[in-house]
Design an enzyme around this catalytic site. Structure first.
Site, short mmCIF file in Angstrom:
data_model
loop_
_atom_site.label_atom_id
_atom_site.label_comp_id
_atom_site.label_asym_id
_atom_site.label_seq_id
_atom_site.Cartn_x
_atom_site.Cartn_y
_atom_site.Cartn_z
N ASP A 109 10.34 5.88 -9.96
CA ASP A 109 9.94 6.62 -11.16
C ASP A 109 10.73 7.91 -11.33
O ASP A 109 11.07 8.29 -12.46
CB ASP A 109 8.44 6.94 -11.09
CG ASP A 109 7.57 5.70 -11.24
OD1 ASP A 109 8.06 4.70 -11.79
OD2 ASP A 109 6.41 5.73 -10.79
N LYS A 112 -0.85 -4.43 -3.16
CA LYS A 112 -2.15 -3.91 -2.70
C LYS A 112 -2.31 -2.49 -3.22
O LYS A 112 -1.80 -1.53 -2.63
CB LYS A 112 -2.22 -3.96 -1.18
CG LYS A 112 -3.43 -3.25 -0.57
CD LYS A 112 -4.74 -3.96 -0.87
CE LYS A 112 -5.87 -3.50 0.05
NZ LYS A 112 -6.20 -2.07 -0.07
N SER A 123 0.81 -1.21 0.00
CA SER A 123 0.00 0.00 0.00
C SER A 123 0.85 1.27 0.00
O SER A 123 1.50 1.58 -0.98
CB SER A 123 -0.96 -0.04 1.20
OG SER A 123 -1.97 0.91 1.09
#
Length: 710
Positions: A490, A504, A479
């Site tokens: 990224d 998740k 999460s």
């Protein structure tokens, strides 16, 4: 993960008790009144609630599904699987009778008619009560007639097997199942005179609970057979279950520190609370199933089928008292494989739940380097203190910011953020924590069921840590952890190492119903690259051997998990050209692993575990099983001693000696004085290798090797 627990995980993953056998006694159905049970039926309120669930799922769930013949067939199969997943109770004739409902459940449900589900449930109750009654009545004779030298086998997983063709086949299957449990008890050194009474008591407890089943129980299973087809986090919570929703064992007061949930008839460990008693003890693992609880040296109480709150009450207790848990380990090949875990209850200290720092000294290229480690167990924030305007309110970001400054002042060469076992928490904190490592920009995208996309991140430019950065994750990083790790990856701000994360990437909300509540998935997380964290999780730039079995732990292991996909990316800055040096980093990493004793040991153990997963059936000849068990122990001992010899440690005479060492080390861990003195055998090899990778990457950071205070 603490090094003691690291070794304990590996030991647990390879500890299996595959002892089963056979008996010649024939089971005959009992004609007594104990097998009789009154049929249960549904109420008008339940009928209205079913229509309410169908309506809300159709309008609010993230994905759109139509309750038609195709879904009817899936509900039918899922319902049977939830009732009799091991295919040991229903008979072929039952399935032939039920087949009429396969394509009509949609029609009946849309009218609020729940009779197909209740007809099947009542037959299930009948079969189970008959079987338990017969078993209880015949156990002493069955145990006395067992032939331990008979060559036969038992299928480990019957999910893909057909249901018994008739009563005789069902009796034969149960003969093997019961014999399997008897031999497990024999292997555990139970006295012969105690085995039949112990099993009779277990089955009687189960029978008592079955006979107390209500219409609410049937309704919840039937509705969840439909709701779970949307995704594994969408569930109907009955009025009773709603009262106990989110009961967890984080135990800020006194207990063991574990988050639990109900899965079928079992109480399953979801995760361990960082620095809690269970985490420090090191044996209890996520996805272990608790089947028995004992107070101190008292008798084990069977908890299969108990409500979650009832199990919680048994496990909780005063600080300093001992609780013993009987569990089916996540590594178990059959449900007959049990392990006993003894945990001393304690207070889970708030300071141990916060982010912590330490400095790791490693020799890299014959030079001593200092690596700053920040261990973040969860993404936490004291919302109440923040709303009251308390300038000292606690949060992950505030704590990490302070720790970063301290480590920079200590002159570390770089920072490792350790997110292993971090199950998530506050999305706000995941965003703000990312802001400590980037100047400005988005961190996450949230796509709702109406297809609208909301973006969040660091909106204004401010100072940030610019030095070398590694993020360490594993299968239990979930999460909010995945949002942070994904953003760092990224932005090419740091290197992500470890194993594939949990996956998740969905958001749930609770909505009231006519009766109970519906937990429904309404949104989905996406990275700034446009890739979802759902199902796939975050894939590390450099992967370590996976301690946790992805087939049993993680989103992809759950039935009907939403798929990975992508949306439009957001334009964002790339801080460093990390892909350019990744081949070199991976090559150096692989070269180190060839000679690292701990990684050689880990890979060898994982190879043994993979070998065991390929086994589809087990021998029911006791001597054969014992021989196979000893062979497995010998293999495990060999690779453990190879590791110890390579590290200059004394070889072990047996794995039992290793278990004692792990327990002793775990006890010492609780002593603050001993905790500060870590010897070579307690070094975390995964953390150390992450440090070497960070040092290999220093050239790409150039002059920004010297950190800047955030």
């Amino acid at each position: 993960m603490h090094p003691v627990r690291f070794l304990a995980v590996l030991t647990t993953l390879l500890t299996t008790l595959l002892l089963t056998s056979a008996v010649n006694a024939k089971v005959e159905p009992s004609a007594g009144d104990a097998t009789k049970i009154s049929d249960i039926s549904y109420s008008k309120e339940q009928s209205k609630t079913a229509l309410d669930i169908i309506n809300k799922l159709g309008k609010r769930h993230y994905i759109t599904q139509t309750l038609n013949d195709n879904m009817s067939s899936r509900i039918y199969d899922n319902y049977l699987r939830r009732l009799d997943g091991n295919k040991s109770l229903f008979l072929k004739a039952d399935l032939e009778e039920f087949e009429q409902y396969r394509y009509s459940i949609d029609d009946t449900m849309n009218k609020g008619d729940l009779s197909p589900g209740y007809t099947i449930f009542n037959r299930y109750q009948q079969r189970l009560i008959e079987r338990l009654t017969v078993t209880i009545d015949n156990l002493p004779a069955m145990v006395g007639a067992m032939n331990y030298e008979r060559d036969e086998s038992l299928e480990i997983d019957r999910k893909e097997m057909p249901w018994p063709a008739n009563q005789a086949e069902a009796d034969e299957l149960w003969r093997k199942i019961i014999k399997s449990r008897v031999i497990s008890l024999r292997a555990a050194k139970k006295e012969e005179s105690e085995i039949a009474p112990l099993l009779q008591k277990r089955y009687q407890n189960q029978l008592n609970r079955v006979q107390q089943s209500t219409s609410e129980d049937a309704f919840q299973i039937y509705m969840n057979s439909m709701a779970a087809l949307y995704d594994p986090h969408t569930n109907y919570l009955s009025p009773t279950t709603s009262e106990n929703f989110n009961i967890n064992m984080s135990l800020s007061l006194e207990g063991i520190g574990a988050v639990l949930q109900t899965e079928d008839e079992f109480t399953k460990v979801v995760r361990l609370v960082h620095a809690g008693p269970a985490d420090k003890q090191g044996q209890l693992q996520p996805s272990d199933r608790i089947v028995g609880v004992a107070q101190g040296d008292g008798e084990i109480e069977d908890v299969i089928g108990l409500r979650l709150d009832e199990v919680v009450k048994l496990i909780r207790g005063k600080k300093g008292s001992t609780v013993r848990l009987e569990v089916i380990p996540v590594s178990a090949k059959t449900d007959d494989e049990h392990a006993m875990i003894e945990i001393v209850r304690d207070t889970v200290k708030l300071e141990e739940q916060s982010a912590q720092k330490k400095v790791l000294d490693i020799y890299h290229n014959d030079k001593l380097s200092k690596i700053g480690i920040i261990d973040i167990p969860a993404f936490y924030i004291d919302f109440e203190a923040m709303r009251k305007g308390d300038p000292k309110y606690k949060s992950t970001t505030r704590d990490v910011s302070k720790l970063l400054s301290e480590l920079i002042e200590e002159g570390v060469d770089g920072i490792i953020i350790d997110l292993r076992e971090n199950g998530g928490g506050s999305l706000q904190e995941a965003n703000q924590l990312t802001g400590l490592f980037i100047e400005q920009g988005p961190t996450v995208q949230i796509r709702h069921s109406n297809k609208q996309v909301y973006r969040d991140g660091k909106r204004s430019s401010s100072r940030y840590y610019q030095g070398p950065l590694v993020v360490l994750i594993n299968r239990l990083s979930a999460s909010a952890s995945e949002i942070f790790a994904g953003a760092i990856q990224d932005y090419q701000r740091g290197i992500v190492v470890g194993t594939q994360s949990f996956g998740k990437g969905t958001v749930q909300s609770l909505t009231p119903l006519k009766q109970g509540q519906l937990k429904i998935t309404e949104s989905k997380f996406y990275r700034i690259s446009g890739e979802s964290t759902q199902h796939r999780g975050v894939i590390p730039d450099i992967e370590f051997p996976a301690i946790y079995d992805k087939e049993k732990v993680g989103e992809s292991s759950l039935d009907n998990a939403l798929a990975w996909d992508r949306i439009d990316p957001i334009r964002h800055r790339r801080y460093f050209n990390l892909p350019a040096i990744m081949p070199e980093l991976k090559a150096k990493h692989e070269e180190r692993l060839k000679t690292d004793p701990d990684f050689i040991f880990l890979n060898a153990q994982l190879a043994l575990l993979e070998e065991s997963r390929s086994i589809s059936s087990i021998s029911l000849n006791e001597k054969t099983r014992l021989a196979e068990q000893e062979e497995d122990k010998a293999k495990a001992l060999l690779i453990e001693n190879q590791r110890r010899t390579a590290k200059g440690l004394e070889p072990l005479a047996s794995l039992d000696e290793e278990d004692q060492d792990v327990e002793k080390a775990a006890d010492e861990e609780s002593d603050k004085a001993d905790k500060e003195e870590e010897d070579e055998d307690e070094i975390d090899p995964l953390l150390t290798e992450a440090g070497h990778i960070l040092m290999d990457a220093l050239p790409v950071y150039g002059v920004k090797k010297v950190a800047t205070n955030p």
